[in-house]
Structures are given as C-alpha cells and as structure tokens.
Design a protein around this motif. Sequence first.
Motif, PDB file in Angstrom:
ATOM      1  N   TYR A 244     -21.805   4.967   8.470  1.00 41.84           N
ATOM      2  CA  TYR A 244     -21.617   3.740   7.493  1.00 41.84           C
ATOM      3  C   TYR A 244     -20.002   3.194   7.522  1.00 41.84           C
ATOM      4  N   LEU A 245     -19.065   4.009   7.644  1.00 43.50           N
ATOM      5  CA  LEU A 245     -17.693   3.546   7.848  1.00 43.50           C
ATOM      6  C   LEU A 245     -17.528   2.748   9.175  1.00 43.50           C
ATOM      7  N   LEU A 246     -17.834   3.089  10.036  1.00 44.72           N
ATOM      8  CA  LEU A 246     -17.453   2.709  11.535  1.00 44.72           C
ATOM      9  C   LEU A 246     -18.412   1.386  11.584  1.00 44.72           C
ATOM     10  N   ASN A 247     -19.620   1.202  11.093  1.00 46.38           N
ATOM     11  CA  ASN A 247     -20.460   0.339  11.407  1.00 46.38           C
ATOM     12  C   ASN A 247     -19.952  -0.815  10.513  1.00 46.38           C
ATOM     13  N   GLY A 248     -19.531  -0.357   9.147  1.00 51.39           N
ATOM     14  CA  GLY A 248     -19.003  -1.363   8.283  1.00 51.39           C
ATOM     15  C   GLY A 248     -17.811  -2.072   9.079  1.00 51.39           C
ATOM     16  N   LEU A 249     -16.871  -1.443   9.574  1.00 47.37           N
ATOM     17  CA  LEU A 249     -15.651  -1.937  10.104  1.00 47.37           C
ATOM     18  C   LEU A 249     -15.910  -3.000  11.167  1.00 47.37           C
ATOM     19  N   VAL A 250     -16.901  -2.251  12.053  1.00 46.08           N
ATOM     20  CA  VAL A 250     -17.251  -3.157  13.359  1.00 46.08           C
ATOM     21  C   VAL A 250     -17.933  -4.618  12.792  1.00 46.08           C
ATOM     22  N   TRP A 251     -18.692  -4.543  11.832  1.00 44.23           N
ATOM     23  CA  TRP A 251     -19.285  -5.791  11.249  1.00 44.23           C
ATOM     24  C   TRP A 251     -18.137  -6.586  10.487  1.00 44.23           C
ATOM     25  N   MET A 252     -17.108  -6.035   9.650  1.00 38.19           N
ATOM     26  CA  MET A 252     -16.181  -7.041   9.133  1.00 38.19           C
ATOM     27  C   MET A 252     -15.461  -7.516  10.330  1.00 38.19           C
ATOM     28  N   ILE A 253     -15.074  -6.839  11.366  1.00 35.46           N
ATOM     29  CA  ILE A 253     -14.235  -7.208  12.307  1.00 35.46           C
ATOM     30  C   ILE A 253     -14.936  -8.467  13.117  1.00 35.46           C
ATOM     31  N   ARG A 254     -16.199  -8.142  13.510  1.00 34.28           N
ATOM     32  CA  ARG A 254     -17.095  -9.105  14.437  1.00 34.28           C
ATOM     33  C   ARG A 254     -17.263 -10.480  13.465  1.00 34.28           C
ATOM     34  N   GLY A 255     -17.107 -10.272  12.138  1.00 33.12           N
ATOM     35  CA  GLY A 255     -17.663 -11.311  11.265  1.00 33.12           C
ATOM     36  C   GLY A 255     -16.488 -12.170  10.711  1.00 33.12           C
ATOM     37  N   THR A 256     -15.463 -11.893  11.308  1.00 35.07           N
ATOM     38  CA  THR A 256     -14.099 -12.836  10.828  1.00 35.07           C
ATOM     39  C   THR A 256     -13.491 -13.191  12.068  1.00 35.07           C
ATOM     40  N   PRO A 257     -12.933 -14.436  12.279  1.00 36.07           N
ATOM     41  CA  PRO A 257     -12.282 -14.980  13.228  1.00 36.07           C
ATOM     42  C   PRO A 257     -11.096 -14.291  13.765  1.00 36.07           C
ATOM     43  N   LEU A 258     -10.725 -14.149  15.158  1.00 36.05           N
ATOM     44  CA  LEU A 258      -9.702 -13.428  15.627  1.00 36.05           C
ATOM     45  C   LEU A 258      -8.342 -14.078  15.307  1.00 36.05           C
ATOM     46  N   LEU A 259      -8.298 -15.339  14.897  1.00 40.06           N
ATOM     47  CA  LEU A 259      -7.192 -16.083  14.565  1.00 40.06           C
ATOM     48  C   LEU A 259      -6.724 -15.472  12.991  1.00 40.06           C
ATOM     49  N   LEU A 260      -7.832 -15.401  12.203  1.00 38.62           N
ATOM     50  CA  LEU A 260      -7.429 -14.923  10.773  1.00 38.62           C
ATOM     51  C   LEU A 260      -7.049 -13.332  10.994  1.00 38.62           C
ATOM     52  N   GLN A 261      -7.433 -12.678  11.894  1.00 40.52           N
ATOM     53  CA  GLN A 261      -7.209 -11.317  12.034  1.00 40.52           C
ATOM     54  C   GLN A 261      -5.547 -11.116  12.582  1.00 40.52           C
ATOM     55  N   MET A 262      -5.184 -12.089  13.522  1.00 41.46           N
ATOM     56  CA  MET A 262      -3.922 -12.343  13.753  1.00 41.46           C
ATOM     57  C   MET A 262      -3.004 -12.286  12.803  1.00 41.46           C
ATOM     58  N   ILE A 263      -3.350 -13.292  11.914  1.00 39.39           N
ATOM     59  CA  ILE A 263      -2.324 -13.895  10.708  1.00 39.39           C
ATOM     60  C   ILE A 263      -2.324 -12.449   9.817  1.00 39.39           C
ATOM     61  N   PHE A 264      -3.545 -12.119   9.562  1.00 39.62           N
ATOM     62  CA  PHE A 264      -3.463 -10.918   8.710  1.00 39.62           C
ATOM     63  C   PHE A 264      -2.537  -9.854   9.158  1.00 39.62           C
ATOM     64  N   VAL A 265      -2.701  -9.396  10.394  1.00 37.05           N
ATOM     65  CA  VAL A 265      -1.634  -8.311  11.085  1.00 37.05           C
ATOM     66  C   VAL A 265      -0.423  -8.526  10.672  1.00 37.05           C
ATOM     67  N   PHE A 266       0.015  -9.733  11.257  1.00 37.28           N
ATOM     68  CA  PHE A 266       1.377 -10.137  11.241  1.00 37.28           C
ATOM     69  C   PHE A 266       2.046 -10.486   9.663  1.00 37.28           C
ATOM     70  N   TYR A 267       1.098 -11.101   8.924  1.00 37.94           N
ATOM     71  CA  TYR A 267       1.783 -11.398   7.627  1.00 37.94           C
ATOM     72  C   TYR A 267       1.068 -10.572   6.404  1.00 37.94           C
ATOM     73  N   GLY A 268      -0.133 -10.025   6.602  1.00 37.10           N
ATOM     74  CA  GLY A 268      -0.743  -9.328   5.689  1.00 37.10           C
ATOM     75  C   GLY A 268      -0.275  -7.903   5.648  1.00 37.10           C
ATOM     76  N   PHE A 269       0.002  -7.348   6.652  1.00 36.57           N
ATOM     77  CA  PHE A 269       0.397  -6.155   6.967  1.00 36.57           C
ATOM     78  C   PHE A 269       1.547  -5.615   6.230  1.00 36.57           C
ATOM     79  N   PRO A 270       2.649  -6.330   6.101  1.00 34.94           N
ATOM     80  CA  PRO A 270       3.771  -6.212   5.387  1.00 34.94           C
ATOM     81  C   PRO A 270       3.696  -6.030   4.001  1.00 34.94           C
ATOM     82  N   LEU A 271       2.624  -6.725   3.302  1.00 40.42           N
ATOM     83  CA  LEU A 271       2.289  -6.819   1.976  1.00 40.42           C
ATOM     84  C   LEU A 271       1.713  -5.324   1.652  1.00 40.42           C
TER      85      LEU A 271
END
Length: 214
Positions: A49-76
């Motif tokens: 359930y955990l792995l399938n949920g993570l894969v679903w979330m990653i594939r369901g959101t834009p790569l650009l959003l993920q980049m911004i989240f990693v750089f600007y969101g992770f520090p928070l």
Amino acid sequence: MDIALKVFPSLVEGTKMTLEVFFLTLLLSLPLGLILGLLLKTKIKWLSYLLNGLVWMIRGTPLLLQMIFVFYGFPLLGMVIENRLAAVLLAFVINYSAYFAEIFRGGIQAIPKGQYEAAQVLGLTKLETLKKVIIPQVFKVVYPSVGNEVITLVKDTSLVYALGLSELMKAGRIAMQREVSIIPLIDVAIIYLVLTGVMTLILKYGEKKINYYQ
C-alpha cells in the motif's frame, strides 16, 4: 546565419548540462525503478500500500512541481539542498524511478508462472530465478516502453531551467532575448531533434540486438 554561429557556443555549454542531467538520471533511476518494480509485487500488505501510494502520487503530479518542492519545500521540513543540480537530480530520479517501476512491474506480470515453476524444478533459488530467468525476460518485454521514457527524458531536461540551471533551453531563451531574434530557439529545437534522433537510433540498435538473441 551570423546569429546562429554567434549563439552556438552558449548553446553547446547549455547542452552539456542537459546531457549531464539526462545521463545521471538514467543511470540512477533505471536500477532504482527495477528494484521498486520488484518491491511493488510484495505480499506484505502495508508495504504494498505504501509503495503503490508513493508511485501513484509521484506519477500523478508534474515533474516541475516535484523539482520546486524538493528545492523550496524540503528546507521547510528541515532538509536543505543548497546545490541546485543535486535538487534537480533528486526530483528527476524520484520521478523516473516511479515510471520505470510501473513499467518493470508490468513486465514482471507478463512473465508466465511456468517460468517460475521451471526454475524451481531446476533447483534455482528465488534470487537466482530473478537474476537468470525473470529479469532477462522482463528487459525484453519492457524495452520499448523504457525506450519511450528515455526519449521523454531528453525533452524533460528542459524543465531544469526553472531552478536557474544553465541548460540548453535557458541558454536559448537568453540568446533570443539578447539578439532579439527567434533563430536561437530554432537552434535549440534542432539540437533537441539531434539528441532525440541519436537516442532513437541507439534504442533501435539495442532492439535489433535483443531480437537477434531471442
């Protein structure tokens, strides 16, 4: 023609960054995708359930959003990544690992159960069965789908400009604004076409080799 030659050196520099992101992403995400694809088949329910949920979330959101989240969101969250290239690579590897995982899972499901039974009769362990019987066949099954993702990756590298890295797209945009001409963007398009064309030829060559040894 003069403008094309004038902006060519800056585009070449940008292409270096594009290729670096491409090759490092491919080098890291393919094996991670294979491992994740195998884990997605686990019979441990909470892990599945955990792995399938993570894969679903990653594939369901834009790569650009993920980049911004990693750089600007992770520090928070207390995880600071100061190096922009490292942030880009982390986002790219996470994203493509998820896509490759789904591809490999599909390939694993396509292998007949008889292959597992035959390996068991031969006395192979589960690890030996995966290594010598299942994985080689999976790669043959998923090769076209993996090839499509590789071509997509070439084009997705254009997104790294969002974090300020000087890759091909950013170099072309700066050159266009400086020269007040559309020619730099045409040069960028040509370079991308060359890159995708070369990768297509390499993938077709690999496909012929795989078909030859079947």
